[in-house]
Design a protein around this motif. Structure first.
Motif, PDB file in Angstrom:
ATOM      1  N   VAL A 191       0.836  -1.205   0.000  1.00  0.00           N
ATOM      2  CA  VAL A 191       0.000   0.000   0.000  1.00  0.00           C
ATOM      3  C   VAL A 191       0.873   1.259   0.000  1.00  0.00           C
ATOM      4  N   ALA A 192       1.876   1.278   0.873  1.00  0.00           N
ATOM      5  CA  ALA A 192       2.752   2.451   0.963  1.00  0.00           C
ATOM      6  C   ALA A 192       3.529   2.663  -0.333  1.00  0.00           C
ATOM      7  N   LEU A 193       4.032   1.577  -0.905  1.00  0.00           N
ATOM      8  CA  LEU A 193       4.811   1.705  -2.148  1.00  0.00           C
ATOM      9  C   LEU A 193       3.924   2.170  -3.293  1.00  0.00           C
ATOM     10  N   GLY A 194       2.729   1.580  -3.431  1.00  0.00           N
ATOM     11  CA  GLY A 194       1.824   1.994  -4.498  1.00  0.00           C
ATOM     12  C   GLY A 194       1.451   3.460  -4.383  1.00  0.00           C
ATOM     13  N   TRP A 195       1.161   3.911  -3.164  1.00  0.00           N
ATOM     14  CA  TRP A 195       0.804   5.319  -2.947  1.00  0.00           C
ATOM     15  C   TRP A 195       1.978   6.235  -3.292  1.00  0.00           C
ATOM     16  N   ALA A 196       3.173   5.884  -2.835  1.00  0.00           N
ATOM     17  CA  ALA A 196       4.342   6.728  -3.062  1.00  0.00           C
ATOM     18  C   ALA A 196       4.679   6.831  -4.552  1.00  0.00           C
ATOM     19  N   LEU A 197       4.632   5.705  -5.258  1.00  0.00           N
ATOM     20  CA  LEU A 197       4.957   5.723  -6.686  1.00  0.00           C
ATOM     21  C   LEU A 197       3.894   6.478  -7.483  1.00  0.00           C
ATOM     22  N   ALA A 198       2.632   6.382  -7.057  1.00  0.00           N
ATOM     23  CA  ALA A 198       1.579   7.135  -7.739  1.00  0.00           C
ATOM     24  C   ALA A 198       1.790   8.637  -7.565  1.00  0.00           C
ATOM     25  N   ARG A 199       2.107   9.046  -6.342  1.00  0.00           N
ATOM     26  CA  ARG A 199       2.356  10.476  -6.104  1.00  0.00           C
ATOM     27  C   ARG A 199       3.559  10.964  -6.918  1.00  0.00           C
ATOM     28  N   LEU A 200       4.571  10.109  -7.040  1.00  0.00           N
ATOM     29  CA  LEU A 200       5.746  10.474  -7.835  1.00  0.00           C
ATOM     30  C   LEU A 200       5.373  10.638  -9.303  1.00  0.00           C
ATOM     31  N   TYR A 201       4.545   9.716  -9.819  1.00  0.00           N
ATOM     32  CA  TYR A 201       4.144   9.810 -11.216  1.00  0.00           C
ATOM     33  C   TYR A 201       3.272  11.046 -11.460  1.00  0.00           C
ATOM     34  N   LEU A 202       2.435  11.404 -10.486  1.00  0.00           N
ATOM     35  CA  LEU A 202       1.565  12.574 -10.643  1.00  0.00           C
ATOM     36  C   LEU A 202       2.383  13.857 -10.799  1.00  0.00           C
ATOM     37  N   LEU A 203       3.549  13.909 -10.168  1.00  0.00           N
ATOM     38  CA  LEU A 203       4.417  15.078 -10.335  1.00  0.00           C
ATOM     39  C   LEU A 203       4.882  15.218 -11.779  1.00  0.00           C
ATOM     40  N   LEU A 204       5.011  14.081 -12.450  1.00  0.00           N
ATOM     41  CA  LEU A 204       5.475  14.084 -13.841  1.00  0.00           C
ATOM     42  C   LEU A 204       4.332  14.257 -14.831  1.00  0.00           C
ATOM     43  N   ALA A 205       3.153  13.665 -14.518  1.00  0.00           N
ATOM     44  CA  ALA A 205       2.056  13.595 -15.488  1.00  0.00           C
ATOM     45  C   ALA A 205       1.589  14.973 -15.941  1.00  0.00           C
ATOM     46  N   GLY A 206       1.529  15.922 -15.020  1.00  0.00           N
ATOM     47  CA  GLY A 206       1.032  17.240 -15.377  1.00  0.00           C
ATOM     48  C   GLY A 206       1.938  17.996 -16.333  1.00  0.00           C
ATOM     49  N   ARG A 207       3.186  17.559 -16.455  1.00  0.00           N
ATOM     50  CA  ARG A 207       4.133  18.255 -17.327  1.00  0.00           C
ATOM     51  C   ARG A 207       4.148  17.675 -18.746  1.00  0.00           C
ATOM     52  N   ILE A 208       3.466  16.550 -18.953  1.00  0.00           N
ATOM     53  CA  ILE A 208       3.476  15.894 -20.263  1.00  0.00           C
ATOM     54  C   ILE A 208       2.212  16.281 -21.020  1.00  0.00           C
TER      55      ILE A 208
END
Length: 530
Positions: A191-208
Motif C-alpha cells: 500500500v505504501a509503495l503503491g501510494w508513493a509511486l503514484a504520487r511520484l508519477y503525478l508530479l510528472l504527469a502534469g508536465r506531459i
C-alpha cells in the motif's frame, strides 16, 4: 522471424475467434484458450513458445490489472468490503486446505509443502480472466464489484502462502509462525509503495502534454511499478492496484482532454491484445507440459480433474455459507428497512461461486516452481503443473461458457444503478453549466443556455421511449455522415474540414452507442448504419 510470424498469426486468429465469440455469445478467453490447446496437441508443427513466468506476469498481468483497477470504484469496494474480504482471505484459505488434503490423499508420498504450494497456485481466481469474461455480460453491479475486487486483491493471501510453501519445500528456514507479520508487512508495504509511486508519477504527469510521450510513459511506469514491487518482495498486484486507485482519483485534473481520450483508446487496444495473446499462450503451454511428463499427460488427468472438482466445490460451499450467515445476521441485527434480500439471495451466491475462473496467474506461478528441494522430484512438480493447467482450462471452459446462460436462467441482469448514476451526473453537470452563465448578457451566453437546455430536454425525452429515441438519434447521425461524404465527393470541402467534422460525428455516435448499451438497446437498432 518465425516467432514474429507466429505472433502475427496468433493475433489474427485471436481477432477471428473474438469476433466468433461475440457472434455466438461466448466469452472470448474460452475460445482462445481452447484454440491454443488444440494447436498444442495437434499434429501441426507449431514452434514452441515457452512462457518465462516472471516475464508473463509482468507483461500480461501488470497492465491488465492496472486497467481494471483504474476503473474500480473505491466507494463500491468500501460498501462491499465484507464479502470481498471473505473471498480474498477465507475462500482462498479453505481452497488451499482442501486441495492440499486431496493431493495428499491421491499421492501420499507428496510432501505437505508441495501440496500446500499446489493449493496456493490454484486458489486465486485470475483477475485477467474475470475482467475479460465479465466485460461481455451484464450481471448486477454489486456482483461485478465483489468479483472485480476479489480478482484485484486475492493474490495478497494466496501468493504469500505460496511463498511460504515453496520456501519450506526447498528447505529455507521459514515457518508458518512468520505468516502473520509477513502478511502485514507485505500488505502495508504494498500500500505504501503503491501510494508513493503514484504520487511520484503525478508530479510528472502534469508536465506531459504530448499524447505519444504520455502513453509511452504510462506503460513504462506500469511495468516499473511492478518490477520495483517484485524487487522489494511485496505484493506486486496490490501495489499496482493502490497505484491505479490513487492515479484514477487525481490524474484527470492534470491531463488535457485530448491526451486522456487518446490514452484510453490506446489502453483499450493494448489490453485486448495482451488478453488475446495470454489466453492463446495458456493453451500452447500444454505442449511444454506434455513434453516434460514421461508418458504424456494422460496418466495425470485423474489428479487434475480431482483438483478441479475440489476448487469448484469449495468456492461454491463458501459462497453459500457466507450467504446464509449474512442473511441470518441481517435478519436478527438489522431493521427491515435496511435489509437487502435481493443482494443476499441464493441466486447471487450461486453466480459468485460460479465465477471462479483461473488463468495466467495460476499457470505462471506453477511454471515458476523451483527444481530443487522437494520439487527435485520431477513427478511432484509435474503433477502441480498438470493440475494447474487442468484448473485453468476446466474453469474457463466449464464456468466461462455457462456463466452467461446461468445469469439468464436466474434472471440476474444489470440492476440499473450505473445507468441511474450516469443520468444524475449528466443532469447535474448540465445544470451547473447553465448556472455558470447566470448574469451574463452576451448573445453567446444565450445560445449556450439554449444548447444546454436542449441537452436536459434530450435526457428527459430519452427515458420516455428510449428505443425510438436511440434509433432516431443514430439515423440523424447517419444522415450527417452521408452529407459530409457527399460534400467531400463534390469537392465542396477539403480533407482537413472532413476529418474535423468526422471526428465530431464519431464522438457523437460513440456517446449515443454508450447510452444505448446502458439502456440495453439491441445492437441492430442504430438507424441501419454501424
Amino acid at each position: 522471424m518465425a516467432l514474429f510470424e507466429l505472433l502475427i498469426a496468433l493475433l489474427l486468429g485471436g481477432a477471428v475467434l473474438t469476433a466468433l465469440a461475440h457472434r455466438i455469445g461466448a466469452p472470448y478467453p474460452v475460445l482462445l484458450a481452447l484454440a491454443g490447446t488444440a494447436l498444442a496437441i495437434s499434429p501441426v508443427n507449431v514452434p514452441g513458445i515457452r512462457l518465462d513466468p516472471d516475464l508473463a506476469l509482468t507483461l500480461f498481468v501488470a497492465p491488465v490489472i492496472l486497467d481494471a483497477a483504474f476503473d474500480t470504484s473505491p466507494r463500491d469496494l468500501r460498501e462491499n468490503w465484507v464479502p470481498v474480504t471473505g473471498l480474498v482471505l477465507i475462500a482462498v484459505a479453505l481452497t488451499i486446505a482442501a486441495v492440499s488434503v486431496v493431493a495428499r490423499a491421491l499421492v501420499p508420498e507428496m510432501p505437505w509443502s508441495v501440496a500446500v504450494a499446489l493449493g496456493a497456485v490454484v486458489s486465486p481466481p485470475d483477475p485477467v480472466s474475470a475482467t475479460a469474461i465479465l466485460g461481455r455480460l451484464s450481471p448486477p453491479r454489486r456482483l461485478v464489484v465483489i468479483l472485480e475486487g476479489e480478482g484485484l486483491l486475492n493474490d495478497v493471501s494466496a501468493l504469500l502462502i505460496y511463498r511460504l510453501a515453496v520456501a519450506a519445500a526447498v528447505g529455507t528456514a521459514l515457518t508458518a509462525g512468520h505468516a502473520v507479520p509477513l502478511f502485514l508487512l507485505n500488505s502495508l508495504g504494498s500500500v505504501a509503495l503503491g501510494w508513493a509511486l503514484a504520487r511520484l508519477y503525478l508530479l510528472l504527469a502534469g508536465r506531459i502534454t504530448d499524447l505519444a510521450i504520455s502513453v509511452v510513459t504510462q506503460f513504462v511506469a506500469t511495468f516499473a511499478v511492478w518490477i520495483i514491487a517484485e524487487k522489494l518482495q511485496v505484493s506486486t498486484v496490490l501495489t499496482i492496484v493502490v497505484y491505479a486507485l490513487v492515479l484514477a482519483r487525481r490524474i484527470t485534473s492534470l491531463q488535457k482532454a485530448e491526451v486522456r481520450r487518446g490514452s484510453l483508446a490506446v489502453w483499450e487496444v493494448a489490453v485486448y491484445v495482451l488478453n488475446a495473446l495470454a489466453f492463446i499462450l495458456v493453451g500452447l503451454q500444454l505442449q511444454d507440459i506434455g513434453d516434460a511428463i514421461p508418458g504424456g499427460v494422460t496418466r495425470y488427468i485423474g489428479f487434475g480433474l480431482a483438483v478441479l472438482a475440489t476448487v469448484i466445490a469449495v468456492r461454491l460451499a463458501w459462497t453459500f455459507t457466507y450467504n446464509a450467515i449474512a442473511r441470518m445476521v441481517e435478519r436478527f441485527a438489522l431493521p427491515p428497512e435496511r435489509r437487502t434480500p435481493t443482494a443476499r439471495s441464493y441466486k447471487s451466491a450461486l453466480v459468485v461461486g460460479w465465477c471462479g475462473m483461473r488463468g495466467l496467474l495460476t499457470l505462471a506461478t506453477a511454471l515458476a516452481l523451483p527444481f530443487d528441494g522437494a520439487f527435485a522430484n520431477a513427478e511432484h512438480r509435474d503433477l502441480v503443473i498438470v493440475a494447474a493447467f487442468s484448473v485453468v482450462l476446466g474453469t474457463l471452459v466449464i464456468q466461462g461458457l455457462t456463466l452467461g446462460p446461468l445469469l439468464a436462467r436466474l434472471g440476474l441482469g444489470d440492476d440499473g444503478r450505473g445507468t441511474l448514476e450516469r443520468d444524475v451526473a449528466r443532469q447535474e453537470t448540465t445544470r451547473a453549466a447553465i448556472a455558470s452563465l447566470d448574469g451574463v448578457d452576451e448573445p453567446e451566453a444565450a445560445m449556450l443556455r439554449k444548447e444546454y437546455s436542449v441537452v436536459l430536454q434530450d435526457e428527459a425525452l430519452r427515458h420516455l421511449r428510449p428505443k425510438v429515441f436511440g434509433r432516431l438519434r443514430m439515423a440523424a447521425i447517419a444522415a450527417e455522415r452521408d452529407t459530409l461524404m457527399r460534400l467531400r465527393r463534390e469537392r465542396a470541402i477539403g480533407e482537413d474540414a472532413y476529418r474535423d467534422v468526422e471526428e465530431e460525428l464519431d464522438w457523437a455516435e460513440g456517446n449515443a452507442r454508450r447510452r444505448g448499451r446502458a439502456l440495453r438497446l439491441p445492437d441492430g437498432d442504430d438507424g441501419g448504419r454501424r
